[in-house]
Design an enzyme around this catalytic site. Structure first.
Site, mmCIF file in Angstrom:
data_model
loop_
_atom_site.group_PDB
_atom_site.id
_atom_site.type_symbol
_atom_site.label_atom_id
_atom_site.label_comp_id
_atom_site.label_asym_id
_atom_site.label_seq_id
_atom_site.Cartn_x
_atom_site.Cartn_y
_atom_site.Cartn_z
ATOM 1 C CD GLU A 111 -7.833 -3.371 45.954
ATOM 2 O OE1 GLU A 111 -7.076 -3.380 44.952
ATOM 3 O OE2 GLU A 111 -8.729 -4.196 46.115
ATOM 4 C CG ASP A 122 -11.384 -11.647 48.987
ATOM 5 O OD1 ASP A 122 -11.222 -10.757 49.833
ATOM 6 O OD2 ASP A 122 -11.976 -11.459 47.915
HETATM 7 O O1 LIG Z 1 -13.914 -9.824 43.023
HETATM 8 C C1 LIG Z 1 -13.069 -10.466 43.917
HETATM 9 C C2 LIG Z 1 -13.382 -10.109 45.358
HETATM 10 O O2 LIG Z 1 -13.372 -8.686 45.499
HETATM 11 C C3 LIG Z 1 -13.736 -8.149 46.757
HETATM 12 O O3 LIG Z 1 -12.674 -8.251 47.694
HETATM 13 C C4 LIG Z 1 -11.715 -7.243 47.749
HETATM 14 O O4 LIG Z 1 -12.263 -5.926 47.661
HETATM 15 C C5 LIG Z 1 -13.198 -5.549 48.686
HETATM 16 C C6 LIG Z 1 -13.589 -4.106 48.426
HETATM 17 O O5 LIG Z 1 -12.528 -3.235 48.678
HETATM 18 C C7 LIG Z 1 -12.602 -5.738 50.070
HETATM 19 O O6 LIG Z 1 -13.608 -5.556 51.038
HETATM 20 C C8 LIG Z 1 -11.987 -7.121 50.233
HETATM 21 O O7 LIG Z 1 -11.300 -7.156 51.447
HETATM 22 C C9 LIG Z 1 -11.009 -7.342 49.073
HETATM 23 O O8 LIG Z 1 -10.346 -8.550 49.222
HETATM 24 C C10 LIG Z 1 -14.999 -8.793 47.340
HETATM 25 O O9 LIG Z 1 -15.200 -8.378 48.691
HETATM 26 C C11 LIG Z 1 -14.921 -10.296 47.278
HETATM 27 O O10 LIG Z 1 -16.094 -10.871 47.813
HETATM 28 C C12 LIG Z 1 -14.728 -10.689 45.824
HETATM 29 O O11 LIG Z 1 -14.784 -12.077 45.671
#
Ligand SMILES: OC[C@H]1O[C@H](O[C@H]2O[C@H](CO)[C@@H](O)[C@H](O)[C@H]2O)[C@H](O)[C@@H](O)[C@@H]1O
Length: 547
Positions: free
Chosen positions: A504, A304
């Site tokens: 990240e 995302d």
């Molecule tokens: O707050 C925005 C989005 O954040 C997360 O996504 C991102 O971080 C996660 C943790 O590292 C990772 O799993 C994911 O691949 C990243 O894109 C969250 O998972 C989203 O649901 C949220 O909307």
């Protein structure tokens, strides 16, 4: 294929964190620069009392009034939900570092080992006693968080964290993390995207079974496997019931999985962003709901956001973000992951003595293998691609995920050398190897965080995918890619600096620099980067720094 927008429930049942006037007003006012801050606060009163207090506010409350309301009704002390924790199995100098001679490599290995402690958490007794006051989901065992704004377990991140923990001999900690994920499947029927109730009605790529496989490989703990097998089947049921469809391509029917989300409304943690975008671009509630649904499905995919999910009016992967149509795309990686999950389940059942169940899962993996071979694999391009089920076409763009079936070994053994050669060739001709900072997720410049950005988990599966083929050229390339990735990160680390930051995601053109793009600023910590670096140091040792 057209999706149906039915009367879906909100992202979670809480009238504070999932839907309702409090969430709507505070998030729309943009009180916090990061929308996630609000939904992570603790409640000072019951939900009912807070809703009552809110009703007493004047119409169109000012920022000052809303701030006062927040201070009265919410608590900003994040330490109340979790405590830091020292895992019992943490050691000062893990064994895998003993053979490392290179000063810089040893330095980052030690730094990461310290980071495990910084990122270790346990749920507080207050959270256990009064869960209704927190958006955080209570978990029975300690765990490792990604870091930065991500102060909870993220489902797929945990796979790479566990890879690192198992090498660092933190087996009990890995067991606890898997236990926490199983606990959520028992409670909710699936693993939520992250351990917050506002993530409830979507999951993330299903890595629970591969985590178990890693753990069993290391420990041969058949008792834990036997205790957990029914729960792992329950997770597969979730995907089969909610994410599987029969899809017809050139007159033949195939079983495919896709990402989705069963909820209405914007993502609570990015409420304003989703709402503004939908309302500015779509007139009807149905269209706005469809926009939310595809965005939540993109969040479920872990990618995302990305042009990977864009479908424009010509059926191309061009933006803007409102072209996100995730539910219409059959993703190569999810389908290969499901194939691998079935294979592992067959193996687990045989280990536990059930040949019959083993055969049952062989049948299921066979169905997906057929889809991967005939639908996702393009015999002209010699590569797997995502499928656009809206326009019935393959998406011939470079995405690192195209190579995922290699890692999942989603090909017949006799094809191993062939797919290896195709993958090596594809990596060269696509231009993906031309970047000093590593292989980008895609070659598209959209300013979204899963386009043109370098991620540790993507490197991990590409490298192991190439190695698993057993092909000499592929194995050589895997090492070359690993060295480039690790050396890029090392180039941004100074020995004896007080602390080193692991990001990240990284910039493909500026080695070791964080990637700057997407909805939130780049985060430091960072769980999966640490896990992958440990794995690479363990795998290649001092060779990593040789020119
Ligand atoms: O707050 C925005 C989005 O954040 C997360 O996504 C991102 O971080 C996660 C943790 O590292 C990772 O799993 C994911 O691949 C990243 O894109 C969250 O998972 C989203 O649901 C949220 O909307």
């Amino acid at each position: 294929m057209k999706s149906e927008i039915k009367n879906l429930p909100p992202p979670c049942d809480s009238p504070i964190w999932g839907y309702g006037p409090v969430l709507d007003t505070i998030q729309k006012a943009g009180i916090f620069s990061d929308s996630k801050t609000f939904v992570d606060l603790k409640l000072n009163h019951s939900e009912e009392k807070i809703l009552e207090n809110f009703k007493k506010l004047p119409d169109n409350p000012s920022h000052a009034v809303l701030l006062e309301f927040i201070n009265e009704n919410f608590c900003r002390n994040f330490h109340q939900e979790m405590t830091t924790w020292t895992p019992d199995d943490w050691v000062e100098e893990p064994e895998y570092l003993e053979s490392i001679k290179d000063e810089k490599l040893l330095y980052i290995g030690r730094q990461i080992n310290t980071k495990w402690l910084e990122l270790s958490r346990k749920c507080s007794s207050e959270l256990a006693k009064t869960p209704e006051k927190f958006s955080k989901i209570h978990l029975p065992y300690g765990f490792i968080i990604p870091g930065g704004r991500f102060r909870e377990i993220y489902y797929w991140d945990s796979y790479w964290i566990i890879c690192g923990l198992l090498i660092s001999k933190m087996t009990a900690t890995a067991n606890g993390i898997i236990g926490n994920l199983l606990h959520q499947v028992d409670r909710f029927g699936h693993v939520p995207n992250g351990t917050r109730i506002y993530y409830m009605r979507r999951t993330q790529p299903p890595y629970l079974i591969p985590m178990m496989a890693k753990y069993i490989e290391k420990t041969t703990d058949l008792k834990f496997l036997a205790e957990s097998i029914a729960t792992m089947e329950r997770e597969l049921d979730f995907f089969e019931t909610h994410r599987r469809i029969d899809y017809t391509w050139e007159g033949r029917r195939y079983t495919v999985f896709h990402f989705g989300s069963e909820s209405s409304g914007p993502r609570p943690e990015s409420y304003k962003e989703d709402l503004v975008e939908a309302q500015e671009n779509f007139d009807t509630i149905e269209e706005q709901e469809e926009c939310y649904m595809h965005k939540k499905a993109a969040a479920e995919s872990g990618w995302d956001f990305s042009s990977r999910w864009y479908i424009d009016e010509n059926g191309e992967n061009k933006g803007p973000l409102i072209n996100t149509k995730t539910c219409y795309i059959a993703p190569t990686d999810l389908n290969a992951l499901m194939y691998q999950n079935y294979r592992f389940m067959a193996r687990f059942h045989r280990m536990l003595g059930s040949e019959e169940k083993g055969r049952f899962y062989d049948g299921k993996s066979g169905d997906i293998l057929r889809s991967l071979n005939e639908l996702f694999w393009c015999s002209q391009e010699h590569m797997w691609f995502d499928i656009d089920m809206l326009n019935n076409k393959r998406r011939y763009y470079f995405y690192a995920s195209n190579l995922f079936p290699l890692w999942a070994e989603a090909y017949e053994p006799f094809r191993a050398f062939h797919v290896a050669k195709c993958a090596v060739n594809y990596l060269h001709r696509s231009g993906a190897l031309n970047h000093p900072g590593g292989i980008p997720a895609s070659l598209e410049h959209t300013d979204q965080q899963w386009d043109y950005s370098v991620w540790a988990p993507l490197h991990h599966f590409i490298i192991y995918g190439l190695k698993k083929t057993g092909d000499e050229q592929a194995i050589k390339l895997a090492k070359k890619i690993t060295k480039k990735f690790v050396q890029a990160i090392l180039s941004n680390c100074t020995i004896n600096a007080l602390s080193t930051s692991f990001f990240e995601k990284y910039d493909p053109d500026n080695p070791g620099r964080p990637f700057d793009g997407g909805e939130y600023s780049v985060q430091v910590g960072f769980g999966w980067t640490n896990g992958v670096l440990v794995d690479f140091i363990n795998q290649y040792g001092d060779d990593l720094t040789k020119p």
